[in-house]
Scaffold this motif. Structure first.
Motif, PDB file in Angstrom:
ATOM      1  N   VAL A 231       7.322   6.102   8.214  1.00  0.00           N
ATOM      2  CA  VAL A 231       6.794   4.888   7.595  1.00  0.00           C
ATOM      3  C   VAL A 231       7.332   4.692   6.189  1.00  0.00           C
ATOM      4  O   VAL A 231       7.684   5.647   5.513  1.00  0.00           O
ATOM      5  CB  VAL A 231       5.254   4.954   7.500  1.00  0.00           C
ATOM      6  CG1 VAL A 231       4.621   4.594   8.805  1.00  0.00           C
ATOM      7  CG2 VAL A 231       4.804   6.325   7.042  1.00  0.00           C
ATOM      8  N   SER A 232       7.399   3.450   5.765  1.00  0.00           N
ATOM      9  CA  SER A 232       7.689   3.136   4.359  1.00  0.00           C
ATOM     10  C   SER A 232       6.565   2.254   3.858  1.00  0.00           C
ATOM     11  O   SER A 232       6.242   1.250   4.487  1.00  0.00           O
ATOM     12  CB  SER A 232       8.993   2.373   4.225  1.00  0.00           C
ATOM     13  OG  SER A 232      10.004   3.002   4.927  1.00  0.00           O
ATOM     14  N   PHE A 233       6.013   2.632   2.714  1.00  0.00           N
ATOM     15  CA  PHE A 233       4.839   1.917   2.220  1.00  0.00           C
ATOM     16  C   PHE A 233       5.165   1.015   1.054  1.00  0.00           C
ATOM     17  O   PHE A 233       6.091   1.273   0.288  1.00  0.00           O
ATOM     18  CB  PHE A 233       3.785   2.917   1.726  1.00  0.00           C
ATOM     19  CG  PHE A 233       3.228   3.766   2.811  1.00  0.00           C
ATOM     20  CD1 PHE A 233       2.528   3.182   3.859  1.00  0.00           C
ATOM     21  CD2 PHE A 233       3.391   5.131   2.787  1.00  0.00           C
ATOM     22  CE1 PHE A 233       2.000   3.971   4.854  1.00  0.00           C
ATOM     23  CE2 PHE A 233       2.868   5.924   3.799  1.00  0.00           C
ATOM     24  CZ  PHE A 233       2.177   5.338   4.826  1.00  0.00           C
ATOM     25  N   HIS A 234       4.367   0.013   0.889  1.00  0.00           N
ATOM     26  CA  HIS A 234       4.340  -0.745  -0.361  1.00  0.00           C
ATOM     27  C   HIS A 234       3.831   0.213  -1.437  1.00  0.00           C
ATOM     28  O   HIS A 234       3.012   1.090  -1.153  1.00  0.00           O
ATOM     29  CB  HIS A 234       3.392  -1.941  -0.210  1.00  0.00           C
ATOM     30  CG  HIS A 234       3.432  -2.870  -1.376  1.00  0.00           C
ATOM     31  ND1 HIS A 234       2.686  -2.651  -2.503  1.00  0.00           N
ATOM     32  CD2 HIS A 234       4.143  -4.002  -1.593  1.00  0.00           C
ATOM     33  CE1 HIS A 234       2.945  -3.623  -3.367  1.00  0.00           C
ATOM     34  NE2 HIS A 234       3.822  -4.458  -2.838  1.00  0.00           N
ATOM     35  N   PRO A 235       4.330   0.075  -2.679  1.00  0.00           N
ATOM     36  CA  PRO A 235       3.906   1.031  -3.714  1.00  0.00           C
ATOM     37  C   PRO A 235       2.391   1.118  -3.911  1.00  0.00           C
ATOM     38  O   PRO A 235       1.900   2.105  -4.481  1.00  0.00           O
ATOM     39  CB  PRO A 235       4.572   0.495  -4.984  1.00  0.00           C
ATOM     40  CG  PRO A 235       5.616  -0.439  -4.547  1.00  0.00           C
ATOM     41  CD  PRO A 235       5.331  -0.869  -3.155  1.00  0.00           C
ATOM     42  N   PHE A 239      -0.444   7.519  -1.264  1.00  0.00           N
ATOM     43  CA  PHE A 239       0.260   8.351  -0.296  1.00  0.00           C
ATOM     44  C   PHE A 239      -0.523   9.608   0.066  1.00  0.00           C
ATOM     45  O   PHE A 239      -0.540  10.050   1.206  1.00  0.00           O
ATOM     46  CB  PHE A 239       1.623   8.713  -0.865  1.00  0.00           C
ATOM     47  CG  PHE A 239       2.529   9.343   0.139  1.00  0.00           C
ATOM     48  CD1 PHE A 239       3.089   8.577   1.139  1.00  0.00           C
ATOM     49  CD2 PHE A 239       2.788  10.693   0.103  1.00  0.00           C
ATOM     50  CE1 PHE A 239       3.910   9.156   2.082  1.00  0.00           C
ATOM     51  CE2 PHE A 239       3.608  11.278   1.046  1.00  0.00           C
ATOM     52  CZ  PHE A 239       4.166  10.503   2.035  1.00  0.00           C
TER      53      PHE A 239
ATOM     54  N   GLN B 219      11.693   4.818 -10.636  1.00  0.00           N
ATOM     55  CA  GLN B 219      11.733   6.014  -9.783  1.00  0.00           C
ATOM     56  C   GLN B 219      13.173   6.438  -9.510  1.00  0.00           C
ATOM     57  O   GLN B 219      13.484   7.621  -9.462  1.00  0.00           O
ATOM     58  CB  GLN B 219      11.016   5.739  -8.460  1.00  0.00           C
ATOM     59  CG  GLN B 219       9.543   5.464  -8.672  1.00  0.00           C
ATOM     60  CD  GLN B 219       8.791   5.336  -7.369  1.00  0.00           C
ATOM     61  OE1 GLN B 219       9.327   5.587  -6.296  1.00  0.00           O
ATOM     62  NE2 GLN B 219       7.538   4.944  -7.453  1.00  0.00           N
ATOM     63  N   PRO B 246       7.116  12.717  -1.104  1.00  0.00           N
ATOM     64  CA  PRO B 246       6.464  11.430  -0.804  1.00  0.00           C
ATOM     65  C   PRO B 246       7.371  10.216  -1.028  1.00  0.00           C
ATOM     66  O   PRO B 246       7.189   9.185  -0.395  1.00  0.00           O
ATOM     67  CB  PRO B 246       5.282  11.386  -1.774  1.00  0.00           C
ATOM     68  CG  PRO B 246       4.996  12.789  -2.103  1.00  0.00           C
ATOM     69  CD  PRO B 246       6.292  13.522  -2.003  1.00  0.00           C
ATOM     70  N   ARG B 247       8.368  10.354  -1.898  1.00  0.00           N
ATOM     71  CA  ARG B 247       9.262   9.220  -2.177  1.00  0.00           C
ATOM     72  C   ARG B 247      10.076   8.830  -0.949  1.00  0.00           C
ATOM     73  O   ARG B 247      10.634   7.754  -0.902  1.00  0.00           O
ATOM     74  CB  ARG B 247      10.237   9.555  -3.318  1.00  0.00           C
ATOM     75  CG  ARG B 247       9.605   9.816  -4.639  1.00  0.00           C
ATOM     76  CD  ARG B 247       8.821   8.651  -5.128  1.00  0.00           C
ATOM     77  NE  ARG B 247       7.452   9.061  -5.332  1.00  0.00           N
ATOM     78  CZ  ARG B 247       6.418   8.239  -5.228  1.00  0.00           C
ATOM     79  NH1 ARG B 247       6.593   6.972  -4.919  1.00  0.00           N
ATOM     80  NH2 ARG B 247       5.206   8.681  -5.417  1.00  0.00           N
ATOM     81  N   LEU B 248      10.155   9.745   0.019  1.00  0.00           N
ATOM     82  CA  LEU B 248      10.923   9.427   1.226  1.00  0.00           C
ATOM     83  C   LEU B 248      10.301   8.273   1.994  1.00  0.00           C
ATOM     84  O   LEU B 248      10.945   7.641   2.812  1.00  0.00           O
ATOM     85  CB  LEU B 248      11.003  10.663   2.142  1.00  0.00           C
ATOM     86  CG  LEU B 248      11.859  11.813   1.636  1.00  0.00           C
ATOM     87  CD1 LEU B 248      11.771  12.990   2.590  1.00  0.00           C
ATOM     88  CD2 LEU B 248      13.300  11.387   1.486  1.00  0.00           C
ATOM     89  N   SER B 249       9.016   8.012   1.752  1.00  0.00           N
ATOM     90  CA  SER B 249       8.363   6.926   2.473  1.00  0.00           C
ATOM     91  C   SER B 249       8.363   5.632   1.668  1.00  0.00           C
ATOM     92  O   SER B 249       7.597   4.735   1.961  1.00  0.00           O
ATOM     93  CB  SER B 249       6.925   7.291   2.793  1.00  0.00           C
ATOM     94  OG  SER B 249       6.887   8.497   3.459  1.00  0.00           O
ATOM     95  N   HIS B 250       9.174   5.542   0.663  1.00  0.00           N
ATOM     96  CA  HIS B 250       9.178   4.328  -0.141  1.00  0.00           C
ATOM     97  C   HIS B 250       9.921   3.207   0.579  1.00  0.00           C
ATOM     98  O   HIS B 250      10.840   3.455   1.346  1.00  0.00           O
ATOM     99  CB  HIS B 250       9.839   4.612  -1.489  1.00  0.00           C
ATOM    100  CG  HIS B 250       9.444   3.618  -2.539  1.00  0.00           C
ATOM    101  ND1 HIS B 250       9.952   2.356  -2.563  1.00  0.00           N
ATOM    102  CD2 HIS B 250       8.588   3.714  -3.574  1.00  0.00           C
ATOM    103  CE1 HIS B 250       9.410   1.699  -3.584  1.00  0.00           C
ATOM    104  NE2 HIS B 250       8.581   2.515  -4.212  1.00  0.00           N
ATOM    105  N   ALA B 251       9.509   1.980   0.296  1.00  0.00           N
ATOM    106  CA  ALA B 251      10.144   0.855   0.973  1.00  0.00           C
ATOM    107  C   ALA B 251      11.530   0.557   0.418  1.00  0.00           C
ATOM    108  O   ALA B 251      12.352  -0.055   1.088  1.00  0.00           O
ATOM    109  CB  ALA B 251       9.268  -0.377   0.850  1.00  0.00           C
ATOM    110  N   ASN B 252      11.792   0.993  -0.813  1.00  0.00           N
ATOM    111  CA  ASN B 252      13.086   0.707  -1.423  1.00  0.00           C
ATOM    112  C   ASN B 252      14.093   1.788  -1.008  1.00  0.00           C
ATOM    113  O   ASN B 252      13.922   2.960  -1.315  1.00  0.00           O
ATOM    114  CB  ASN B 252      12.907   0.674  -2.943  1.00  0.00           C
ATOM    115  CG  ASN B 252      14.171   0.282  -3.663  1.00  0.00           C
ATOM    116  OD1 ASN B 252      15.266   0.672  -3.281  1.00  0.00           O
ATOM    117  ND2 ASN B 252      14.020  -0.505  -4.713  1.00  0.00           N
ATOM    118  N   THR B 290      15.438   5.446   9.390  1.00  0.00           N
ATOM    119  CA  THR B 290      14.892   4.150   9.001  1.00  0.00           C
ATOM    120  C   THR B 290      15.914   3.329   8.216  1.00  0.00           C
ATOM    121  O   THR B 290      15.982   2.112   8.371  1.00  0.00           O
ATOM    122  CB  THR B 290      13.632   4.347   8.139  1.00  0.00           C
ATOM    123  OG1 THR B 290      12.749   5.170   8.876  1.00  0.00           O
ATOM    124  CG2 THR B 290      12.968   3.039   7.837  1.00  0.00           C
TER     125      THR B 290
END
Lengths: 418, 943
Positions: A231-235, A239, B219, B246-252, B290
């Motif tokens: 998954v990728s989340f909005h900031p 988390f 970041q 946790p940064r691996l799940s960032h949208a950017n 992804t």
């Protein structure tokens, strides 16, 4: 960092340039034009182009090339992500992102770009904040401005800019408090000749439109969170909470935003909702070929498939096609060789089909490529991965919001080889 | 109602009209006029003439008008510096404004006005803003320091802004921290040596805290900065990894890739036995997958990086083959990258799937893609032995399609398959021969000819086939000509009776009618071989070929390790270290992966440990292009021989060397073992006699001609380790460079009373990564008073550490008695590489581009050489004259040279006839080498 930005239309005119550091001559774009000439189609222009003194990174959106110029080592993804953000911002501000619209609003565009980067460093890229700094143009506001002499530049420090929740402004007020979530899944798949799946994956997103007063703190939980392992989340999403409890806990931005995107690739989890039966035959030394395709539902959990459109790029040797659909309309463009069949809804009792003959170039040998069939469709009220929202709770505010969740499945890049 | 109206006026008096409007009393009119000016500016019209009028509008309370005027100022201040000064007062006043937005805006704009005179006035307001109570102002001011540094670096240092900036790293606001890091990183880039970002566990902790709270862009800056940190042990590395994951799940996606970089780098320090290591590996796969569902431009960058990651740690993505399958509407650049990765991931487990896909791709429309797909099938065959049979039959199917370019590609790869699995698939040769006529590309023709020559004994009409090619010999490309020559010689050696005429014909075509030195040399060598000793000829020409490697385009391990440190950057897109291409890449700072801390597997010596790259795993790699053996065996099918003068001369030298050493011994042998005169040999010399002698003299001419050039200057041996210091072992030596390889010539003397054995040698890390390429081989024990001379080949792929002085080399030599240490200075010219000649244009551009402070000037006294002689002398040591100019009786030589690590040094050598002193000016992005280059010049010129 990012030095300059050029906007180039498809006929090769630079219609806007913006420099964040010293001015880079627009002649640097000549290298881009060279690359553009080499690539047969606009989509094929390589995204990174080296020149003797600079690097050009570009994205192609809405028939406009956004070309960023950099001079030192800068992460290319950083630049490309930023360019996407520029496109999104324009779209957000003006409704559409096109050359005439940008030209019509050139001053706002310039002001916005100035706010987005400072000396090449991103400054304000959240559209929430940008809109507080520079108000988007509306006809009403322009009229009011001309009469009262006020401007569309805010003179307040954007409140979100420095708070712990930079994505949300303070003092939001609504009379109707509502929060809507759309779970949208796109299936990307390649199906081979025999109908078995080569690859299939689901790209899912949860888009939200939240209009809530004050500082609401939301939690969203799923019936089957185990599906979401990528998954990728909005900031805004916390988390830690997700890691430990598999619950989405967040203070939402105001307005529309993408809460999360996810990816389901384990093959056995991806159900394929449609099938295509096809028989396309070219014969050597014959000027006629036979063509027949039928579309039918498969694994739809009882839901109807709608908005079905079948397109296929036919080989060069096909001169024309004479086909009869059992439902819907079809077109064949003899110049681009593109066949398109708008099927509409699939009725499982009476499967839609399209059959007929193709007239082929006389004397030409059998084409060596077979056409690939592209499929588009929609299924309402279904997330094909089986993802289901369990409940949505709000803390931190007293009122009772109106909540709604919608599911939808769509075809992404859905291809059937023949 | 829209802004397009600003574009409409193109009348002659436009500027005049605007001027009038700008000076209008009405606020509204003024603003409209400024908007028109800005609109003209954005499309590139010159409106600088309006400068004073626009600046006059600056003193206003209207924020929008103020912003617009600022925009204008930034664009034109450079061309109107005097006018820009007028604006300074307003800026200073605005920096005191109660509204933080205006304070920030003022300090931001001032930094963008790139006029030296203004910067002085900027310092005071900037200092205040850096300590402003409002974080928004502080974060803007942080970026302003970077801007100011760009304009006037000295000023920034003198004013102590750098220290203030460093303090901001501990600011309470995460956004300020992120911007301070970004500004410092940018400044550090132009000062590779400075310790601006001196990271320690405390500051790392601050950064990690800020990482969770700042914007996505912040970041990225923080993660990139973290990647440069070297944790002190594996526990620290693990704790950083845990906080970065946790940064691996960032949208950017840029955040994701920067996080991947940090993890890939620090993972190197974790022991593989650790549970956490496995967890981390598992966590890395999904975000990478992804990235592939993003927009094509992002996909492209991601794929280039995944290509590196797959080479470094194939285990991460080994189960994800399917996401790399190509969609027919992917842009071509994405398709090609996906294909590359598919082959890297191909294994016995998934080969069936991969092959089915590749076959599908081979019927697509795009020619480039189809070619690559066909080639990929061949690579699969070579990589996965079990699949070879299936691959070959797939290729045969493709040949049957008769699509011209598919057939040609297929033949090229089938040749490689033959090389890899000799005597296995020869049954397909017949099918190949059927397609002989359709081949029109040199590479395919050459491959086909190679096949015919190699299997001449199985092809009944091999002579006819080759003869048919011979008709248009002179129209063929060099590659095909060389191949044809060798193939016919092979044929002759296999079927001597029927093909004499053919071989005669090709030899004379190659030696007499060709202008190509490579071809001529090879022709002469064959001729001489055949005429003196056919048995030896057979041994040489039909020798067993070295196996080809499984992966032909693997990135070299040390480079790969360096590139892993650059994941997410341009370097990773180009697969080249930044020093090789980034303009103003002043940095010689090679990044390297942290050495693995004691884990069960690292029993190797620390010298070879980083990377943990198993060097023993790839024994059968094709020798590099230009390798002598390869040349003779005719393996030059790879890259076409485009012959720039330099490459050609090095090949010539190679050939000459070979004649000097290898062949003489061959010929010498023939005196003893006179071949049991085959019928053909009796006949051949008689007929070949005449041309041979002329050919030979030609060859010897060449030798004498080239002989003087055949290597760089070698200093006489000096004593490095006196006997008294080393229990009787005396070592003297020198460094040489010949034909691209560096070696250390050693003389070991035993002055002790006992026999010495078990010699070994090791180098400490040094500035240029010199390391022994082979172990020290002293074959027999060294008895007392005996001396042995040997040459130790060196390479430059060892670990790098800057030494003082730069060319210092610390050596340890071991024998059965003890270990001895000594250090020596190597002359820098052994590091000058053969391709150090810069193109003229490039030279000019580079010379201008290197700042003047990097220029160093030296005098070389007592060196009475004329220009020609000096140039020749230097050339033999790989210092190349790019251009020559005579000014006022002086000769100026513009020269370039390149060091093994890719640093270019540009030189201007001034020679005045009659004056024994020469003046040398050196320019280099890494000025610390200049002194040593000067020494090299002096040694070369004076000897």
């Amino acid at each position: 960092m990012i030095h300059s930005l050029f906007l180039i239309n498809s006929s090769g005119d630079i219609f806007l340039e913006k420099h964040w550091k010293s001015v880079v001559s627009r002649s640097v774009c000549d290298y881009f034009f060279e690359a553009q000439e080499r690539a047969t189609e606009a989509e094929n222009v390589p995204p990174v182009i080296p020149t003797p003194h600079h690097y050009l990174l570009s994205v192609y959106r809405h028939k406009i090339f956004f070309v960023a110029v950099i001079q030192t080592e800068v992460p290319p993804l950083f630049v490309i992500e930023f360019l996407h953000r520029v496109v999104d911002t324009f779209q957000d501000y003006f409704g559409v992102c096109s050359e005439p619209v940008i030209k019509d609003n050139v001053v706002v565009v310039y002001e916005v770009l100035e706010e987005m980067l400072d000396n090449g460093f991103p400054l304000a890229t959240e559209s929430n904040i940008l809109k507080e700094l520079i108000k988007p143009p509306t006809i009403l506001r322009t009229v009011v401005n001309t009469i009262t002499g006020s401007t569309n530049v805010g003179d307040q420090l954007p409140t979100g800019q420095l708070s712990v929740v930079p994505w949300r402004r303070t003092g939001v007020k609504y009379t109707n408090n509502e929060a809507y979530f759309d779970v949208v899944e796109e299936i990307d798949a390649i199906i081979d000749k025999s109908g078995s799946t080569v690859t299939a994956e689901i790209q899912g997103v949860i888009d939200a439109c939240v209009k809530l007063t004050g500082m609401p703190d939301l939690t969203l939980s799923f019936m089957n969170p185990r599906l979401l392992d990528d998954v990728s989340f909005h900031p805004c999403v916390r988390f830690k909470r997700w890691e430990s409890e598999r619950i989405l806990s967040f203070i939402p931005p105001d307005g529309s935003f993408r809460l999360l995107s996810y990816h389901v690739s384990a093959q056995n989890l991806v159900a394929i909702p449609v099938y295509v039966k096809h028989s396309i035959s070219f014969r050597d030394s014959s000027s006629l070929g036979r063509f027949e395709i039928t579309v039918g539902p498969k694994q739809t959990m009882g839901k109807t498939i709608e908005g079905v459109i079948v397109t296929s790029q036919m080989p060069k040797g096909v001169l024309n096609m004479s086909l009869t659909p059992s439902q819907g309309t079809h077109t064949f463009d003899p110049v681009t060789k593109m066949l398109s069949w708008d099927v509409g809804k699939i009725n499982p009792q009476k499967l839609p089909s399209l059959k007929g003959t193709m007239s082929l170039q006389v004397g030409a040998s059998k084409p060596d490529e077979n056409p690939t069939i592209n499929l588009q469709f929609k299924i309402q009220q279904l997330a094909i991965s089986g993802l289901k929202v369990n409940r949505l709770d709000m803390y931190g505010e007293k009122y009772k919001p109106f909540k709604g969740i919608k599911y939808m499945t769509k075809a992404g890049k859905f291809q059937v080889r023949t | 109602m829209t802004d397009s109206k600003y574009f409409t006026t193109t009348k002659k008096g436009e500027i005049f009209e605007l001027k009038a409007e700008l000076n209008s009393d009405k606020k509204e009119k003024k603003k409209e006029a400024v908007k028109k000016v800005i609109a003209s500016m954005t499309v590139g019209k010159d409106v600088s003439a309006l400068f004073p009028d626009v600046v006059n509008c600056m003193q206003t309370d209207n924020l929008e008008l103020k912003k617009l005027v600022y925009l204008y100022l930034m664009n034109y201040a450079k061309s109107q510096p005097d006018m820009a000064i007028m604006a300074v007062n307003t800026f200073v006043k605005d920096c005191e404004d109660p509204n933080p937005l205006i304070r920030a805006l003022a300090v931001r704009t001032m930094g963008c006005i790139r006029v030296d005179k203004i910067t002085e006035y900027l310092c005071e307001p900037l200092r205040k803003c850096l300590k402003d109570e409002d974080p928004y102002v502080r974060k803007t001011a942080a970026v302003c320091v970077a801007k100011l540094h760009d304009i006037n670096a000295q000023l920034v240092e003198d004013q102590g802004f750098l220290d203030t900036l460093k303090d901001l790293i501990s600011d309470s606001n995460p956004m300020v921290v992120a911007n301070a890091v970004a500004a410092l990183s940018e400044i550090a880039e132009s000062h590779p040596s400075s310790n601006l970002l001196d990271l320690n566990p405390q500051s790392i902790n601050k950064l990690l805290t800020a990482l969770n709270e700042c914007t996505e862009w912040g970041q990225i800056f923080i993660l990139d900065c973290l990647a440069n940190y070297m944790p002190k042990d594996d526990r620290e590395a693990q704790s950083i990894c845990e906080r970065v994951t946790p940064r691996l799940s960032h949208a950017n996606s840029a955040v994701v890739l920067s996080a991947v970089k940090v993890l890939m780098k620090f993972m190197e320090m974790l022991s593989k036995d650790l549970d956490y290591y496995g967890t981390l590996l598992k966590k890395l796969a999904p975000p990478l997958v992804t990235l592939l569902s993003a927009e094509p431009e992002l996909q492209y960058v991601a794929l280039r990086n995944i290509n590196l990651i797959v080479q470094k740690r194939p285990e991460i993505l080994k189960h994800e083959m399917k996401v790399f399958f190509v969609k027919y509407n992917d842009p071509i650049y994405v398709k090609l990258e996906k294909l590359d990765i598919m082959i890297r991931l191909a294994s016995q487990a998934n080969i069936a799937q991969v092959l089915a896909e590749l076959k599908e791709y081979a019927t697509e429309v795009d020619v480039d893609f189809v070619r690559k797909a066909v080639r990929a099938i061949g690579r699969c065959a070579i990589k996965v032995e079990q699949s070879a049979e299936r691959c070959v039959s797939t290729l045969l199917d493709l040949i049957q399609t008769k699509v011209n370019y598919v057939v040609q590609e297929a033949i090229v790869v089938i040749k490689d398959i033959f090389r890899k699995y000799p005597n296995k698939y020869e049954s397909v040769i017949a099918t190949l021969c059927e397609n002989l006529d359709s081949l029109d590309e040199p590479e395919a023709r050459a491959a086909m000819i190679w096949i015919v020559g190699e299997y001449a004994e199985r092809i009944d009409n091999a002579d006819e086939l080759l003869e048919s090619f011979l008709e248009g010999f002179h129209d063929e490309s060099t590659q095909v000509q060389l191949q044809l020559l060798t193939a016919i010689v092979k044929l002759f050696l296999k079927k001597p009776t029927e093909t004499q005429e053919l071989v005669q014909q090709v030899l004379s075509l190659a030696t007499q009618d060709s202008d190509n030195p490579d071809l001529r040399d090879r022709g002469y060598i064959y001729w001489r071989l055949l005429s003196t000793d056919p048995v030896a000829a057979k041994e040489v020409v039909l020798a067993e070929k070295p196996l080809i490697s499984e992966e032909t385009d693997l990135i070299e391990p040390t480079l790969l390790d360096e590139l892993i440190c650059y994941i997410g950057t341009l370097a990773s897109v180009y697969h080249k270290p930044p020093s090789a291409f980034v303009e103003g890449g002043r940095g010689v700072v090679h990044k390297s992966l942290p050495p693995r801390t004691a884990s069960s597997e690292s029993t190797e010596s620390p010298e070879t440990a980083p990377a943990g790259a198993p060097s023993g795993d790839q024994p059968d790699v094709i020798p590099a292009q230009g390798d002598l053996l390869g040349d003779l065996l005719n393996l030059d099918l790879g890259p076409p021989v485009s012959a720039p003068p330099l490459a050609a001369s090095s090949v010539q030298m190679g050939a000459v060397d070979l004649l000097g050493g290898g062949l003489d011994s061959l010929i010498g042998d023939s005196n003893f073992g006179a071949p049991p005169a085959a019928v053909t040999t009796a006949a051949a010399p008689a007929r070949l006699g005449a041309p041979v002698s002329s050919g030979l003299s030609d060859l010897f001419d060449l030798t004498s001609g080239v002989g003087t050039l055949s290597g760089s200057y070698v200093a006489p041996k000096t004593v490095w380790l006196p006997a008294i210091k080393a229990k009787g072992l005396e070592i003297s030596g020198t460094f040489t460079r010949q034909v691209g390889s560096i070696s250390m010539d050693l003389q070991l003397t035993n002055k002790a009373l006992q026999v010495m054995t078990d010699f070994a040698i090791q180098f400490n890390r040094n500035s240029f990564g010199l390391a022994p390429a082979a172990p020290l081989q002293v074959h027999a024990p060294l008895s007392p008073n005996q001396t042995v001379e040997l040459s130790l080949p060196l390479n430059t792929v060892g670990s790098v550490m800057k030494m003082e002085p730069l060319n210092n080399l610390q050596v340890a030599v071991k024998n059965n008695i003890d270990v001895f240490y000594f250090s020596t200075l190597y002359p820098l010219h052994v590091l000058f590489v053969e391709d150090g000649k810069m193109d003229r244009q490039m030279f000019l551009a580079t010379w201008k581009d290197i700042p003047n402070e990097n220029e160093a000037q030296f005098q070389i006294r007592d060196c009475p050489l004329n220009t020609e002689a000096a140039s020749n002398k230097l050339q033999s040591s790989n210092i190349f004259t790019v251009a020559k100019r005579s000014v006022e009786g002086q000769d100026m030589l513009y020269q370039s040279l390149k060091l093994t690590n890719g640093i270019w040094v540009l030189a201007e050598l001034r020679i005045q006839p009659g004056n024994p002193s020469l003046t040398l000016s050196l320019k280099c992005r890494a000025p610390e080498v200049s002194q040593h280059v000067y020494q090299a010049y002096e040694t070369i010129l004076k000897n």
